[in-house]
Scaffold this motif. Structure first.
Motif, PDB file in Angstrom:
ATOM      1  N   GLY A   1       0.789  -1.280   0.165  1.00  8.04           N
ATOM      2  CA  GLY A   1       0.103  -0.019  -0.070  1.00  8.04           C
ATOM      3  C   GLY A   1       0.720   1.119   0.064  1.00  8.04           C
ATOM      4  N   MET A   2       2.177   1.119   0.261  1.00  6.04           N
ATOM      5  CA  MET A   2       3.042   2.410   0.254  1.00  6.04           C
ATOM      6  C   MET A   2       3.369   2.605  -0.981  1.00  6.04           C
ATOM      7  N   LYS A   3       2.558   3.503  -1.777  1.00  8.62           N
ATOM      8  CA  LYS A   3       2.975   3.924  -3.212  1.00  8.62           C
ATOM      9  C   LYS A   3       4.332   4.674  -3.047  1.00  8.62           C
TER      10      LYS A   3
ATOM     11  N   LYS B   1       3.527   7.879  -1.441  1.00  9.47           N
ATOM     12  CA  LYS B   1       3.222   8.101   0.003  1.00  9.47           C
ATOM     13  C   LYS B   1       4.518   7.616   0.909  1.00  9.47           C
TER      14      LYS B   1
ATOM     15  N   HIS C   1      -0.056  -2.345   6.881  1.00  7.62           N
ATOM     16  CA  HIS C   1      -0.856  -2.011   5.562  1.00  7.62           C
ATOM     17  C   HIS C   1      -1.020  -0.521   5.376  1.00  7.62           C
ATOM     18  N   VAL C   2      -0.432   0.102   4.387  1.00  6.16           N
ATOM     19  CA  VAL C   2      -0.367   1.623   4.378  1.00  6.16           C
ATOM     20  C   VAL C   2      -1.452   2.183   3.346  1.00  6.16           C
ATOM     21  N   THR C   3      -2.309   3.222   3.984  1.00  4.14           N
ATOM     22  CA  THR C   3      -3.267   3.769   3.020  1.00  4.14           C
ATOM     23  C   THR C   3      -3.013   5.195   2.500  1.00  4.14           C
ATOM     24  N   THR C   4      -2.160   5.916   3.315  1.00  4.76           N
ATOM     25  CA  THR C   4      -1.880   7.425   3.045  1.00  4.76           C
ATOM     26  C   THR C   4      -0.410   7.861   3.495  1.00  4.76           C
ATOM     27  N   ASP C   5       0.047   8.926   3.216  1.00  6.34           N
ATOM     28  CA  ASP C   5       1.415   9.240   3.504  1.00  6.34           C
ATOM     29  C   ASP C   5       1.248   9.599   5.155  1.00  6.34           C
TER      30      ASP C   5
ATOM     31  N   ALA D   1       1.883   7.607   7.537  1.00  2.00           N
ATOM     32  CA  ALA D   1       0.966   6.310   7.712  1.00  2.00           C
ATOM     33  C   ALA D   1       0.784   6.484   9.299  1.00  2.00           C
TER      34      ALA D   1
ATOM     35  N   LYS E   1      -1.810   8.498  10.533  1.00  2.00           N
ATOM     36  CA  LYS E   1      -3.286   8.213  10.462  1.00  2.00           C
ATOM     37  C   LYS E   1      -3.599   7.146  11.314  1.00  2.00           C
TER      38      LYS E   1
ATOM     39  N   ASP F   1      -7.075   7.589  13.585  1.00  2.00           N
ATOM     40  CA  ASP F   1      -8.072   6.923  13.648  1.00  2.00           C
ATOM     41  C   ASP F   1      -8.337   6.063  15.108  1.00  2.00           C
TER      42      ASP F   1
END
Lengths: 201, 108, 660
Positions: free
Chosen positions: C219-221, C224, C560-564, C566, C569, C573
């Motif tokens: 998930g870490m593009k 990100k 599991h990464v969804t954003t910069d 991480a 975030k 949450d």
């Protein structure tokens, strides 16, 4: 039981991705090696006229030997490709035989190159004679050194293949070796063009 | 990870005997052409240099595509990108050196 | 017989200077002390299994850190020796040849054996953790890189007491570095020390490039990825393209000296200018190799301590990548005065000015990140704030130097010295120290003492300006670099004495700052504030999501990464009451320790030492040993293992139990 199978397949996948990682690393290593040769080519390009009054490329190079070397290395690049084909079909014996053919061609190449060098040195054209010869011997010699190291590597791999057959690990090793061998062929094409063809032109 | 998906497809991806033979023939031809040009002095100096350099570069491309299978492998193709940057820098090193050191021949 | 031995010893060992005898005694005593402590506490086995054969990136990072701080000490002592010699006119503290050796080793050590390993320390300590990875791409290679670096550094440092130091300047320009002008072994030490550690640096470049490209958490593009990792990527790209050039250049110089080749000699068609041309093709990117990771560190520090997302993430990434390519097109500005054509100088003057633009972009990004942020002035932030003005001045004087015609005035003057120290100390050293303070709790599990740290910072910062601002003026007054003395009787006294005195005072202030840091570290080992949360600063990136110090497998569960940002975030949450889904532990694949990297590096050391003294009986077995090690590695298939789930559970329970 199911657990063990799942664990095994997980391990297998991790292993395979690990091997592909190593191929990428080897590619990058080859690129750094291209830089090494590039710098040596730059030196040759700047210094090839600096003969200090001695004979230049046109007087020194004997083309027949060089042409033979070129075709031998081209053929060995082809045979190492055939080895790859055999490997993907899983035929170990065929793979080892093609590698052996490649190694023999490589050894002949090195032999011819050494003969050329020895002849030149005997005529008194040494690495210490002038800047042109320094850069010539270093560029061509570095390529020869790479081929020689490749030969040792190839022999080591043939032993490993005979012992272990075609596995994920040996596959990766043969892949890297064959990349290396093609790369050395490409470098030789440029040596042939820039040093020899342009030299005798 | 993404490389898992492409990991199992490599059965078809490693070239056939045909592509190796074709590559070999191309490389032989591309070696003979410059050889003939140079040994027989068919062209003048600049033309020869340009022709044989083009032949060498074509040869490089043949090896990359037919032998090293540069089109294969998972995306993004980091190896190709590294190679391209590497070639650019090699060009810089060689051409830059010749250009910078050209003062030398004027001085001498 | 006895006479022969005496004769040999008097050339083999460096003699004649009380400073060197002092060093001899210190080296022998320290070695004895180390051996004694290890034997007394029965630590030899521990040293071997836990450190020498380790392939764990965190331990390798710690070893890099220790080695680089030692080298900072050595290089710093060299600097103080020089400043002492120059404090007053006609000083008789150092002889001319000794002064030459000191400025040579100062430069080489600071760049290649201090800045590079300190940078690699941070690469190793941080990058896998930031990416959510278990280790680097090639742990074995990583260990090899470290040991090659250390052996190279040891070989180089050995020249101080055996054989004689190199004394032809930090880049060893021919013809001075050729056999004709430097017949001693000093230059050989230079070549082989750098060559051996250079192989290690190149391998590290490849290693981290692949780590960043392939080992990121799911998930870490790329876009990100934390900015420090981006800066490491940029630096690694430059390493893999620049270091081969250095390898070749030094190899050619070695061939000149060893086989009598004529690449860079004055006669037989050789061309010393080609060396200058080639070495700067490596040397210029090298400057950016060491400074870009510092930019990455500042980006992390500024974001964390301003409690804001970094301003202009994309422009940061773009400018770093741009710098890593453009840095290969500016090298001639180091030798505008060589006499290339005007066109050459114009091209490279412009490219040099162009590369200042992306750097300027970054400065604004940091300032805008701080703007309206909730800023905490912690130690890492302090160094960052010290960096910004310093680097702006350094950058501006750099653009002055980029003006080719004007450079004919500045070239090789103290103006240049002041400029590059301003970017290297103000940029690189301040940056890495900021990074060291920032990640120290993550690595060692405790914070470094604040009060001592502030003393160290102010001494360094004030000392820096006191030392180097006068040098700009001295440059304009005509003082040239590498000058070992000045005074009325030499005809060189142009009123330089007062400013030189000031400069020396500044240098000693920085030395005092270093002492405060040593004090700070040793004090904090016992009394430092323990980090029980794993996230002492309120961090934004993944390395702060795990306990400090990190367990050997880093992440029990792959994040599991969804954003910069991480980790930020996840924390947001949590506040909202969103809990991450529980995940099942799986066995972790880990590499096994190996002794081959260490043994192979020792073989390189032996080979290098043999080549230094032209002792083929030593060099050839050394190289054979290297070959055997490579083959041994090729034939070993049992290189990794799995950590079973229950062991992970136990480790995590112990770590988390402590943290909750």
């Amino acid at each position: 039981m199911a657990h063990a199978v799942a664990e095994h397949s997980h391990a297998h996948e991790a292993h395979e991705s690990h091997e592909s990682l190593k191929v990428l690393g080897f590619w990058i290593f080859i690129v750094t090696d291209i830089l090494i040769f590039g710098t040596l080519f730059a030196c040759y390009a700047v210094l090839h006229t600096h003969t200090n009054g001695g004979p230049g490329a046109k007087e020194l190079f004997e083309m027949p030997g060089v042409i033979a070397e070129t075709f031998i290395l081209l053929t060995s690049s082809f045979t190492s490709g055939l080895a790859m084909l055999a490997m993907h079909k899983g035929k170990v014996k065929q793979l080892i035989s093609w590698l052996a053919v490649t190694a023999i061609l490589g050894a002949v190449f090195i032999g011819l190159e050494l003969k050329e060098f020895i002849l030149l040195v005997e005529e008194g054209h040494k690495i210490s004679s002038n800047a042109f010869l320094s850069s010539f011997y270093t560029l061509v010699g570095t390529h020869g050194l790479h081929v020689s190291i490749g030969l040792v590597w190839m022999i080591a791999l043939m032993i490993q293949l005979a012992r272990r057959g075609v596995t994920e690990v040996t596959k990766r090793k043969v892949t890297n070796l064959s990349l290396y061998w093609h790369f050395l062929d490409v470098i030789w094409i440029f040596v042939f063009t820039v040093v020899y063809l342009m030299g005798v032109m | 990870m993404s490389q898992h998906q492409t990991g199992h497809e490599h059965a078809e991806g490693h070239g056939s005997l045909k592509s190796y033979v074709l590559g070999f023939i191309f490389s032989i031809v591309l070696t003979i052409i410059p050889l003939v040009i140079v040994m027989n002095g068919l062209l003048n100096k600049t033309q020869t240099v340009i022709t044989i350099m083009i032949m060498a570069i074509l040869q490089l491309i043949v090896q990359l595509f037919f032998f090293m299978h540069i089109r294969e492998g998972e995306k993004p193709r980091w190896n190709v990108m590294t190679l391209i940057v590497g070639v650019i820098i090699v060009f810089t090193v060689v051409a830059g050196s010749i250009w910078i050191m050209s003062f030398n021949s004027t001085v001498q | 017989m006895w006479e022969n031995i005496k004769e040999f010893a008097s050339t083999f060992f460096v003699t004649g200077d009380p400073l060197i005898y002092g060093a001899d005694v210190a080296i022998v005593l320290t070695s004895i002390a180390i051996v004694f402590v290890l034997t007394y506490f029965k630590k030899w086995k521990w040293l071997w299994t836990e450190w020498i054969t380790t392939v764990d990136h965190k331990k390798i990072g710690i070893m890099y850190l220790i080695a680089s701080l030692l080298m900072l000490f050595r290089g710093g002592v060299d600097a103080l020796l020089m400043r002492t010699q120059l404090a007053l006119p006609n000083m008789k503290f150092l002889q001319a040849d000794h002064y030459n050796a000191v400025f040579t080793t100062h430069g080489t050590i600071m760049i290649l054996f201090m800045a590079m390993p300190l940078m690699f320390a941070l690469f190793n300590l941080v990058v896998p953790l930031q990416l959510g990875a278990r280790d680097v791409a090639y742990p074995f290679l990583n260990s090899m890189s470290f040991w090659l670096f250390l052996m190279g550094a040891m070989l180089f440092n050995l020249s101080f007491v055996i054989g004689g130091s190199p004394d032809a300047g930090w880049l060893s320009y021919p013809p001075l570095s050729e056999l004709s002008h430097s017949p001693g072994v000093g230059q050989n030490f230079y070549i082989w020390g750098i060559q051996i550690s250079g192989i290690g640096s190149l391998a590290t470049g490849i290693n981290f490039l692949v780590t960043i490209l392939k080992m990121r958490a799911p998930g870490m593009k790329m876009m990100k990825m934390p900015l420090f990792s981006w800066s490491v990527l940029s630096s690694s790209i430059m390493i893999i393209f620049a270091f081969p050039i250095l390898t070749v250049t030094l190899a050619l110089l070695f061939l000149d000296r060893f086989l009598g080749a004529h690449f860079f000699t004055m006669d037989m068609g050789g061309n010393p200018m080609m060396y200058v041309n080639l070495i700067w093709m490596w040397g210029h990117p090298e400057v950016y190799i060491v400074v870009i990771p510092a930019f990455g560190i500042f980006s992390e520090v500024v974001a964390t301590f301003s409690k804001k997302k970094i301003f202009g993430y994309k422009s940061m990434v773009f400018s770093m990548m741009l710098i890593s390519i453009v840095s290969f097109f500016t090298w001639v500005h180091h030798f505008f005065t060589m006499g290339s054509s005007a066109n050459v100088n114009v091209f490279f003057a412009i490219s040099t000015m162009v590369i200042g633009i992306p750097t300027g972009v970054k400065i604004f990004n940091w300032l805008f990140t701080m703007f309206r942020g909730r800023i905490t002035i912690s130690q890492p932030m302090l160094w960052t704030l010290g960096f910004i003005p310093c680097f702006v001045v350094g950058g501006a004087t750099g653009v002055m130097l980029a003006v080719a015609p004007a450079d004919y005035q500045y070239h090789n003057s103290y103006f240049l010295i002041a400029h590059f120290h301003q970017v290297l100390i103000g940029g690189v050293v301040f940056g890495y120290l900021a990074g060291m303070y920032y990640w120290w709790p993550k690595v060692f599990g405790f914070k470094l003492n604040d009060r001592l740290g502030k003393w160290a910072f102010w001494l360094w910062n004030i000392g820096f300006y006191v030392c180097f601002m006068p040098q700009y003026a001295l440059g304009f007054m005509g003082m040239t670099r590498r000058l070992y003395t000045y005074g009325s009787d030499t005809g060189w006294d142009l009123g330089w004495a007062p400013l030189n005195m000031v400069s020396t005072v500044g240098a000693f202030l920085m030395g005092l700052g270093f002492i405060f840091q040593v004090w700070q570290i040793s004090y904090s080992i016992k009394n430092g504030e323990r980090d029980l949360t794993g996230d002492p600063w309120g961090g934004r990136t993944l390395e702060w999501s795990i306990p400090s110090p990190a367990p050997m497998y880093n992440f029990a569960v792959e994040p599991h990464v969804t954003t910069d940002d991480a980790w930020w975030k996840v924390k947001e949450d949590r506040e909202k009451g969103i809990k991450p889904a529980p995940v099942k532990l799986e066995p972790i694949h880990m590499p096994k320790n190996s002794a081959i990297p260490f043994i192979m590096s020792v073989c390189w050391f032996v080979a290098g030492f043999g080549f230094v003294f032209d002792w083929m009986w030593m060099a050839i077995p050394g190289l054979v040993g290297v070959g055997i090690c490579l083959l041994a590695r090729s034939f070993s298939y049992d290189t990794d293992y799995y950590i079973p789930v229950d062991e992970i559970e136990r480790t995590e329970a112990a770590l988390r139990g402590r943290t909750v």
